[in-house]
Design a protein around this motif. Structure first.
Motif, mmCIF file in Angstrom:
data_model
loop_
_atom_site.group_PDB
_atom_site.id
_atom_site.type_symbol
_atom_site.label_atom_id
_atom_site.label_comp_id
_atom_site.label_asym_id
_atom_site.label_seq_id
_atom_site.Cartn_x
_atom_site.Cartn_y
_atom_site.Cartn_z
ATOM 1 N N TYR A 125 0.757 -1.179 -0.162
ATOM 2 C CA TYR A 125 0.124 -0.119 0.037
ATOM 3 C C TYR A 125 0.947 1.239 -0.049
ATOM 4 O O TYR A 125 0.963 1.943 -1.076
ATOM 5 C CB TYR A 125 -0.829 0.055 1.283
ATOM 6 N N GLY A 126 1.626 1.499 1.194
ATOM 7 C CA GLY A 126 2.318 2.632 1.244
ATOM 8 C C GLY A 126 2.481 3.185 2.578
ATOM 9 O O GLY A 126 2.362 2.319 3.733
ATOM 10 N N GLU A 148 -0.077 8.277 1.960
ATOM 11 C CA GLU A 148 0.735 8.259 0.523
ATOM 12 C C GLU A 148 0.744 6.776 0.194
ATOM 13 O O GLU A 148 1.757 6.133 0.545
ATOM 14 C CB GLU A 148 2.225 8.983 0.955
ATOM 15 N N ALA A 149 -0.070 6.662 -0.775
ATOM 16 C CA ALA A 149 -0.224 5.132 -1.343
ATOM 17 C C ALA A 149 0.519 5.069 -2.688
ATOM 18 O O ALA A 149 0.635 6.204 -3.370
ATOM 19 C CB ALA A 149 -1.596 4.846 -1.510
ATOM 20 N N TYR A 150 1.124 3.983 -2.995
ATOM 21 C CA TYR A 150 1.900 3.799 -4.218
ATOM 22 C C TYR A 150 1.706 2.671 -5.095
ATOM 23 O O TYR A 150 1.717 2.637 -5.913
ATOM 24 C CB TYR A 150 3.546 3.406 -3.721
ATOM 25 N N LYS A 153 -1.783 2.484 -7.703
ATOM 26 C CA LYS A 153 -1.255 3.689 -8.268
ATOM 27 C C LYS A 153 -0.761 4.666 -7.174
ATOM 28 O O LYS A 153 -1.366 4.693 -5.999
ATOM 29 C CB LYS A 153 -2.096 4.297 -9.213
ATOM 30 N N THR A 154 -0.091 5.838 -7.458
ATOM 31 C CA THR A 154 0.373 6.800 -6.355
ATOM 32 C C THR A 154 -0.920 7.748 -6.165
ATOM 33 O O THR A 154 -1.434 8.093 -7.276
ATOM 34 C CB THR A 154 1.585 7.744 -7.039
ATOM 35 N N TYR A 156 -2.639 10.363 -2.844
ATOM 36 C CA TYR A 156 -2.218 11.129 -1.676
ATOM 37 C C TYR A 156 -3.674 11.469 -0.790
ATOM 38 O O TYR A 156 -4.514 11.894 -1.529
ATOM 39 C CB TYR A 156 -1.684 12.293 -1.783
ATOM 40 N N LYS A 162 -8.938 12.452 -0.887
ATOM 41 C CA LYS A 162 -7.942 12.449 -1.816
ATOM 42 C C LYS A 162 -7.300 13.895 -2.226
ATOM 43 O O LYS A 162 -8.407 14.873 -2.184
ATOM 44 C CB LYS A 162 -8.156 12.064 -3.408
ATOM 45 N N LYS A 165 -0.605 16.112 -4.349
ATOM 46 C CA LYS A 165 0.868 16.211 -3.981
ATOM 47 C C LYS A 165 1.174 17.392 -3.183
ATOM 48 O O LYS A 165 1.617 17.373 -2.165
ATOM 49 C CB LYS A 165 1.998 15.594 -4.987
#
Length: 214
Positions: A125-126, A148-150, A153-154, A156, A162, A165
């Motif tokens: 996840y992140g 901050e999830a990656y 997909k990226t 914030y 949401k 950035k």
């Protein structure tokens, strides 16, 4: 002139009276604070004697502004799934501060601000960082949650919503400016030896850790 002289005399008398009262009550306040600190440290001492020295370490920290430090318990070494634990002494007993610790046995906190950042890296996840503020009774209030999830997909999030950035970084910087963060890792905490536990009350200052800038 006579009225001015009398007025000055009254001011002088009032000032001297306040000074005397301050002199009388300050030692009593100091003694009371020392007594509360001793009770807290004794409670921490008892807590530590019940822990397994093979897997635990400890330190004292100043989470809030009073003269009574809080107890930090960490694992013997950094483990991703194990969080540091923080205890305070309130109403004559120990209370664990829920969500105070972070992963890898860390503590991320704002010294004397009563604020912690509960931080963790979640595989797949992140990163998540949730700020909590604690009152004198040890009750925590969530201030703000940053995600901050990656994966997949990226993205914030702040408090589950949401954001861009830019917004994410701006809000996080504001938070850290208001609550400067320190970080304590298990590698710098103290071993649970008999000597350390026995000296906790008498030499508590030697066990206080501030940590490094996060």
């Amino acid at each position: 002139m006579e009225k001015i002289k009398i007025s000055k005399q009254r001011i002088l008398v009032a000032t001297l009276t306040l000074c005397m009262l301050f002199t009388l009550f300050t030692p009593a306040a100091n003694v009371n604070a020392a007594s509360k600190r001793t009770k807290a440290l004794t409670a921490y001492q008892k807590k530590l004697t019940r822990l397994d020295s093979r897997y635990n370490k400890f330190a004292l920290i100043y989470l809030d502004k009073d003269s009574i430090p809080e107890l930090l318990i960490t694992p013997d070494f950094s483990v991703h799934a194990v969080a540091g634990e923080v205890y305070t002494y309130t109403s004559g007993k120990l209370k664990q501060l829920k969500y105070a610790g972070s992963d890898y046995g860390r503590l991320i906190y704002s010294k004397k601000k009563s604020v912690v950042s509960n931080s963790a890296w979640i595989n797949g996840y992140g990163a998540i960082s949730t700020f909590y503020r604690f009152n004198k009774k040890g009750k925590g209030t969530k201030l703000k949650k940053f995600e901050e999830a990656y994966l997949p997909k990226t993205l914030y999030k702040i408090n589950g919503k949401k954001v861009s950035k830019k917004k994410f970084n701006s809000e996080y910087k504001k938070m850290v400016k208001k609550y400067p963060l320190k970080e304590i890792w298990p590698s710098v905490t103290f071993n649970l030896t008999t000597d350390n536990i026995n000296n906790l009350v008498k030499n508590y200052k030697s066990f206080i850790i501030t940590g490094k800038k996060h």
